[in-house]
Scaffold this motif. Structure first.
Motif, PDB file in Angstrom:
ATOM      1  N   SER A 182     -21.797  13.486   3.327  1.00 51.82           N
ATOM      2  CA  SER A 182     -21.216  14.579   2.474  1.00 51.82           C
ATOM      3  C   SER A 182     -22.090  14.714   1.196  1.00 51.82           C
ATOM      4  O   SER A 182     -21.885  15.623   0.346  1.00 51.82           O
ATOM      5  CB  SER A 182     -19.695  14.383   2.080  1.00 51.82           C
ATOM      6  OG  SER A 182     -19.641  12.884   1.781  1.00 51.82           O
ATOM      7  N   GLY A 183     -22.992  13.989   0.767  1.00 50.09           N
ATOM      8  CA  GLY A 183     -23.829  13.975  -0.500  1.00 50.09           C
ATOM      9  C   GLY A 183     -22.674  13.336  -1.434  1.00 50.09           C
ATOM     10  O   GLY A 183     -23.270  13.702  -2.737  1.00 50.09           O
ATOM     11  N   THR A 184     -21.872  12.410  -1.301  1.00 52.18           N
ATOM     12  CA  THR A 184     -21.166  12.053  -2.631  1.00 52.18           C
ATOM     13  C   THR A 184     -20.882  10.694  -2.506  1.00 52.18           C
ATOM     14  O   THR A 184     -21.466  10.007  -1.477  1.00 52.18           O
ATOM     15  CB  THR A 184     -19.555  12.676  -2.448  1.00 52.18           C
ATOM     16  OG1 THR A 184     -19.055  12.396  -0.936  1.00 52.18           O
ATOM     17  CG2 THR A 184     -19.639  14.099  -2.414  1.00 52.18           C
ATOM     18  N   LEU A 185     -20.799   9.796  -3.409  1.00 53.03           N
ATOM     19  CA  LEU A 185     -20.334   8.534  -3.738  1.00 53.03           C
ATOM     20  C   LEU A 185     -18.911   8.264  -4.328  1.00 53.03           C
ATOM     21  O   LEU A 185     -18.479   9.174  -5.274  1.00 53.03           O
ATOM     22  CB  LEU A 185     -21.213   7.861  -4.265  1.00 53.03           C
ATOM     23  CG  LEU A 185     -22.644   7.727  -3.854  1.00 53.03           C
ATOM     24  CD1 LEU A 185     -23.585   6.762  -4.653  1.00 53.03           C
ATOM     25  CD2 LEU A 185     -22.345   6.648  -2.536  1.00 53.03           C
ATOM     26  N   LEU A 186     -17.962   7.441  -3.774  1.00 52.69           N
ATOM     27  CA  LEU A 186     -16.735   7.290  -4.348  1.00 52.69           C
ATOM     28  C   LEU A 186     -15.711   8.403  -4.417  1.00 52.69           C
ATOM     29  O   LEU A 186     -14.744   8.482  -5.130  1.00 52.69           O
ATOM     30  CB  LEU A 186     -16.916   6.744  -5.761  1.00 52.69           C
ATOM     31  CG  LEU A 186     -17.810   5.394  -6.041  1.00 52.69           C
ATOM     32  CD1 LEU A 186     -17.888   5.287  -7.532  1.00 52.69           C
ATOM     33  CD2 LEU A 186     -16.985   4.356  -5.495  1.00 52.69           C
ATOM     34  N   SER A 187     -15.854   9.100  -3.249  1.00 48.92           N
ATOM     35  CA  SER A 187     -14.934   9.966  -2.990  1.00 48.92           C
ATOM     36  C   SER A 187     -13.628   9.341  -2.614  1.00 48.92           C
ATOM     37  O   SER A 187     -13.673   8.499  -2.036  1.00 48.92           O
ATOM     38  CB  SER A 187     -15.564  11.032  -1.961  1.00 48.92           C
ATOM     39  OG  SER A 187     -14.340  11.941  -1.668  1.00 48.92           O
ATOM     40  N   GLY A 188     -12.614  10.013  -3.430  1.00 48.68           N
ATOM     41  CA  GLY A 188     -11.370   9.478  -3.297  1.00 48.68           C
ATOM     42  C   GLY A 188     -10.989   8.168  -3.950  1.00 48.68           C
ATOM     43  O   GLY A 188      -9.807   7.765  -3.718  1.00 48.68           O
ATOM     44  N   ILE A 189     -11.644   8.110  -4.967  1.00 47.99           N
ATOM     45  CA  ILE A 189     -11.394   6.886  -5.847  1.00 47.99           C
ATOM     46  C   ILE A 189     -10.153   7.289  -6.850  1.00 47.99           C
ATOM     47  O   ILE A 189      -9.292   6.236  -7.149  1.00 47.99           O
ATOM     48  CB  ILE A 189     -12.661   6.642  -6.897  1.00 47.99           C
ATOM     49  CG1 ILE A 189     -12.558   5.306  -7.579  1.00 47.99           C
ATOM     50  CG2 ILE A 189     -12.763   7.875  -7.893  1.00 47.99           C
ATOM     51  CD1 ILE A 189     -12.477   4.091  -6.763  1.00 47.99           C
ATOM     52  N   GLU A 190      -9.744   8.567  -7.074  1.00 47.35           N
ATOM     53  CA  GLU A 190      -8.747   8.706  -7.682  1.00 47.35           C
ATOM     54  C   GLU A 190      -7.345   8.241  -7.083  1.00 47.35           C
ATOM     55  O   GLU A 190      -6.273   8.273  -7.628  1.00 47.35           O
ATOM     56  CB  GLU A 190      -8.647  10.501  -8.065  1.00 47.35           C
ATOM     57  CG  GLU A 190      -8.148  11.010  -6.577  1.00 47.35           C
ATOM     58  CD  GLU A 190      -9.823  11.483  -5.915  1.00 47.35           C
ATOM     59  OE1 GLU A 190      -9.512  12.105  -4.929  1.00 47.35           O
ATOM     60  OE2 GLU A 190     -10.562  11.138  -6.313  1.00 47.35           O
ATOM     61  N   MET A 191      -7.317   7.866  -5.710  1.00 52.28           N
ATOM     62  CA  MET A 191      -6.330   7.562  -5.064  1.00 52.28           C
ATOM     63  C   MET A 191      -5.904   6.037  -5.553  1.00 52.28           C
ATOM     64  O   MET A 191      -4.917   5.443  -5.250  1.00 52.28           O
ATOM     65  CB  MET A 191      -6.227   7.511  -3.432  1.00 52.28           C
ATOM     66  CG  MET A 191      -6.658   9.024  -3.041  1.00 52.28           C
ATOM     67  SD  MET A 191      -6.488   9.061  -1.117  1.00 52.28           S
ATOM     68  CE  MET A 191      -8.302   8.119  -0.977  1.00 52.28           C
ATOM     69  N   PHE A 240       0.935  -1.162   0.014  1.00 54.63           N
ATOM     70  CA  PHE A 240       0.027  -0.035  -0.067  1.00 54.63           C
ATOM     71  C   PHE A 240       0.969   1.149   0.058  1.00 54.63           C
ATOM     72  O   PHE A 240       0.602   2.201  -0.693  1.00 54.63           O
ATOM     73  CB  PHE A 240      -0.988  -0.105   1.332  1.00 54.63           C
ATOM     74  CG  PHE A 240      -2.316  -0.625   0.781  1.00 54.63           C
ATOM     75  CD1 PHE A 240      -3.408   0.070   0.632  1.00 54.63           C
ATOM     76  CD2 PHE A 240      -2.638  -1.889   0.688  1.00 54.63           C
ATOM     77  CE1 PHE A 240      -4.736  -0.262   0.520  1.00 54.63           C
ATOM     78  CE2 PHE A 240      -3.664  -2.360   0.491  1.00 54.63           C
ATOM     79  CZ  PHE A 240      -4.794  -1.566   0.388  1.00 54.63           C
ATOM     80  N   ASN A 241       2.019   1.305   0.861  1.00 58.31           N
ATOM     81  CA  ASN A 241       2.848   2.221   0.797  1.00 58.31           C
ATOM     82  C   ASN A 241       3.487   2.618  -0.248  1.00 58.31           C
ATOM     83  O   ASN A 241       3.709   3.838  -0.942  1.00 58.31           O
ATOM     84  CB  ASN A 241       3.909   2.069   2.158  1.00 58.31           C
ATOM     85  CG  ASN A 241       4.447   3.453   2.305  1.00 58.31           C
ATOM     86  OD1 ASN A 241       4.126   4.720   1.973  1.00 58.31           O
ATOM     87  ND2 ASN A 241       5.636   3.327   3.200  1.00 58.31           N
ATOM     88  N   ALA A 242       3.899   1.597  -1.086  1.00 58.07           N
ATOM     89  CA  ALA A 242       4.623   1.733  -2.528  1.00 58.07           C
ATOM     90  C   ALA A 242       3.676   2.038  -3.654  1.00 58.07           C
ATOM     91  O   ALA A 242       4.021   3.020  -4.405  1.00 58.07           O
ATOM     92  CB  ALA A 242       5.321   0.484  -2.703  1.00 58.07           C
ATOM     93  N   TYR A 243       2.446   1.443  -3.591  1.00 56.21           N
ATOM     94  CA  TYR A 243       1.511   1.660  -4.948  1.00 56.21           C
ATOM     95  C   TYR A 243       0.398   2.487  -4.683  1.00 56.21           C
ATOM     96  O   TYR A 243      -0.204   3.169  -5.624  1.00 56.21           O
ATOM     97  CB  TYR A 243       1.106   0.520  -5.428  1.00 56.21           C
ATOM     98  CG  TYR A 243       2.303  -0.517  -5.714  1.00 56.21           C
ATOM     99  CD1 TYR A 243       3.215  -0.277  -7.038  1.00 56.21           C
ATOM    100  CD2 TYR A 243       2.788  -1.678  -5.107  1.00 56.21           C
ATOM    101  CE1 TYR A 243       4.104  -1.160  -7.331  1.00 56.21           C
ATOM    102  CE2 TYR A 243       3.775  -2.408  -5.159  1.00 56.21           C
ATOM    103  CZ  TYR A 243       4.545  -2.287  -6.471  1.00 56.21           C
ATOM    104  OH  TYR A 243       5.303  -2.995  -6.752  1.00 56.21           O
ATOM    105  N   PHE A 244      -0.191   2.676  -3.302  1.00 54.73           N
ATOM    106  CA  PHE A 244      -1.252   3.587  -3.127  1.00 54.73           C
ATOM    107  C   PHE A 244      -0.790   4.332  -1.749  1.00 54.73           C
ATOM    108  O   PHE A 244      -1.684   4.443  -0.718  1.00 54.73           O
ATOM    109  CB  PHE A 244      -2.459   2.501  -2.639  1.00 54.73           C
ATOM    110  CG  PHE A 244      -2.873   1.620  -3.676  1.00 54.73           C
ATOM    111  CD1 PHE A 244      -3.246   1.910  -5.146  1.00 54.73           C
ATOM    112  CD2 PHE A 244      -2.482   0.204  -3.683  1.00 54.73           C
ATOM    113  CE1 PHE A 244      -3.728   1.037  -6.169  1.00 54.73           C
ATOM    114  CE2 PHE A 244      -2.648  -0.627  -4.509  1.00 54.73           C
ATOM    115  CZ  PHE A 244      -3.326  -0.349  -5.921  1.00 54.73           C
ATOM    116  N   ILE A 263      -7.603   4.693  -8.502  1.00 56.81           N
ATOM    117  CA  ILE A 263      -7.554   4.493  -9.925  1.00 56.81           C
ATOM    118  C   ILE A 263      -7.366   5.768 -10.443  1.00 56.81           C
ATOM    119  O   ILE A 263      -8.427   6.732 -10.464  1.00 56.81           O
ATOM    120  CB  ILE A 263      -8.988   4.002 -10.608  1.00 56.81           C
ATOM    121  CG1 ILE A 263      -9.229   2.524  -9.949  1.00 56.81           C
ATOM    122  CG2 ILE A 263      -8.792   3.951 -12.071  1.00 56.81           C
ATOM    123  CD1 ILE A 263     -10.339   2.109 -10.149  1.00 56.81           C
ATOM    124  N   PRO A 264      -6.338   6.314 -10.749  1.00 55.86           N
ATOM    125  CA  PRO A 264      -6.047   7.915 -11.050  1.00 55.86           C
ATOM    126  C   PRO A 264      -6.862   8.100 -12.640  1.00 55.86           C
ATOM    127  O   PRO A 264      -6.929   7.018 -13.370  1.00 55.86           O
ATOM    128  CB  PRO A 264      -4.513   7.753 -11.578  1.00 55.86           C
ATOM    129  CG  PRO A 264      -4.076   6.601 -10.750  1.00 55.86           C
ATOM    130  CD  PRO A 264      -5.045   5.799 -10.796  1.00 55.86           C
TER     131      PRO A 264
END
Length: 237
Positions: A156-165, A89-93, A167-168
């Motif tokens: 927060s009214g969102t879904l999949l927040s932080g997915i860019e971490m 995780f530390n290396a790839y995410f 899947i860029p």
């Protein structure tokens, strides 16, 4: 491992013996990390990996591990696997690794992993134990995903927040728009307890309803004492 054994393991892992709803194991990461779907599912997938490989290792070595020291050996195997996952995780995410923080190393002490190793892998073959670890982990993942989705949507009214971490190039989306003020308690620890309590209540209600339907289901009549089965079948027809 035949198909019936696989179906039984799937039913137990995903529903009947679900770690999060039935056994109530691993409540610390379940409540702490489930602020959104991405965090929840990421930790759940890491737990699946550890459970599957730990079950495989323990089942393969169970005849060589002395009974008196089995628990320290199990913890040592789990700790080695968690270290590999933590470094990965530390290396790839790395961004996700910073968010999850201490909860990745804490998989070592997660009751779900150790309990399944002791209860199943130490008594069964390698293939069945690996499948059991994966299915138990999937049972945890869907609970984490549902809990994280509820808290993220209400909080927060969102879904999949932080997915860019993970899947860029992908981004989460706002369900209620940018003007949604948010429901703060949903993303705080009390909200985790309330949401999990509602899920457990729904789980118990479904099981109660299914048990009631099973009791009301009419049994097929059998031959009475001294009466041929053919006569009963003719009378029933």
């Amino acid at each position: 491992m035949n198909s019936q054994m696989f179906r039984d393991s799937a039913y137990n892992g995903l529903w009947k013996q679900n770690p999060g709803l039935a056994q109530l194991l691993g409540l610390c990461p379940i409540l702490a990390v489930s602020t959104n779907i991405v965090n929840s599912v990421s930790l759940g997938l890491a737990t699946i990996l550890v459970m599957a490989v730990a079950n495989l290792a323990v089942a393969s070595l169970r005849n060589f591990i002395p009974y008196e020291i089995r628990i320290p050996v199990f913890i040592l195997i789990i700790a080695a696997l968690v270290t590999v996952v933590d470094l990965g995780f530390n290396a790839y995410f790395h961004s996700l690794y910073l968010v999850l923080g201490i909860f990745i190393p804490l998989i070592v002490t997660n009751c779900i992993v150790l309990a399944r190793v002791e209860a199943y892998a130490a008594k069964n073959d390698a293939l069945s134990s690996t499948v059991d670890g994966i299915l138990m982990g999937l049972g945890l993942v869907w609970v984490l995903a549902l809990l994280g989705g509820i808290r993220e949507l209400l909080g927060s009214g969102t879904l999949l927040s932080g997915i860019e971490m993970v899947i860029p190039g992908l981004e989460g989306f706002s369900v209620f728009g940018d003007d949604y003020p948010g429901f703060l308690i949903a993303v705080l620890p009390p909200g985790a307890f309330f949401a999990l309590g509602c899920l457990i209540a729904g789980y118990n209600a479904i099981n109660t309803h299914r048990a009631a339907r099973a009791r009301l289901k009419p049994a097929r009549p059998g031959p009475a004492q001294g009466q041929p089965a053919a006569e009963v079948t003719q009378a029933a027809g």
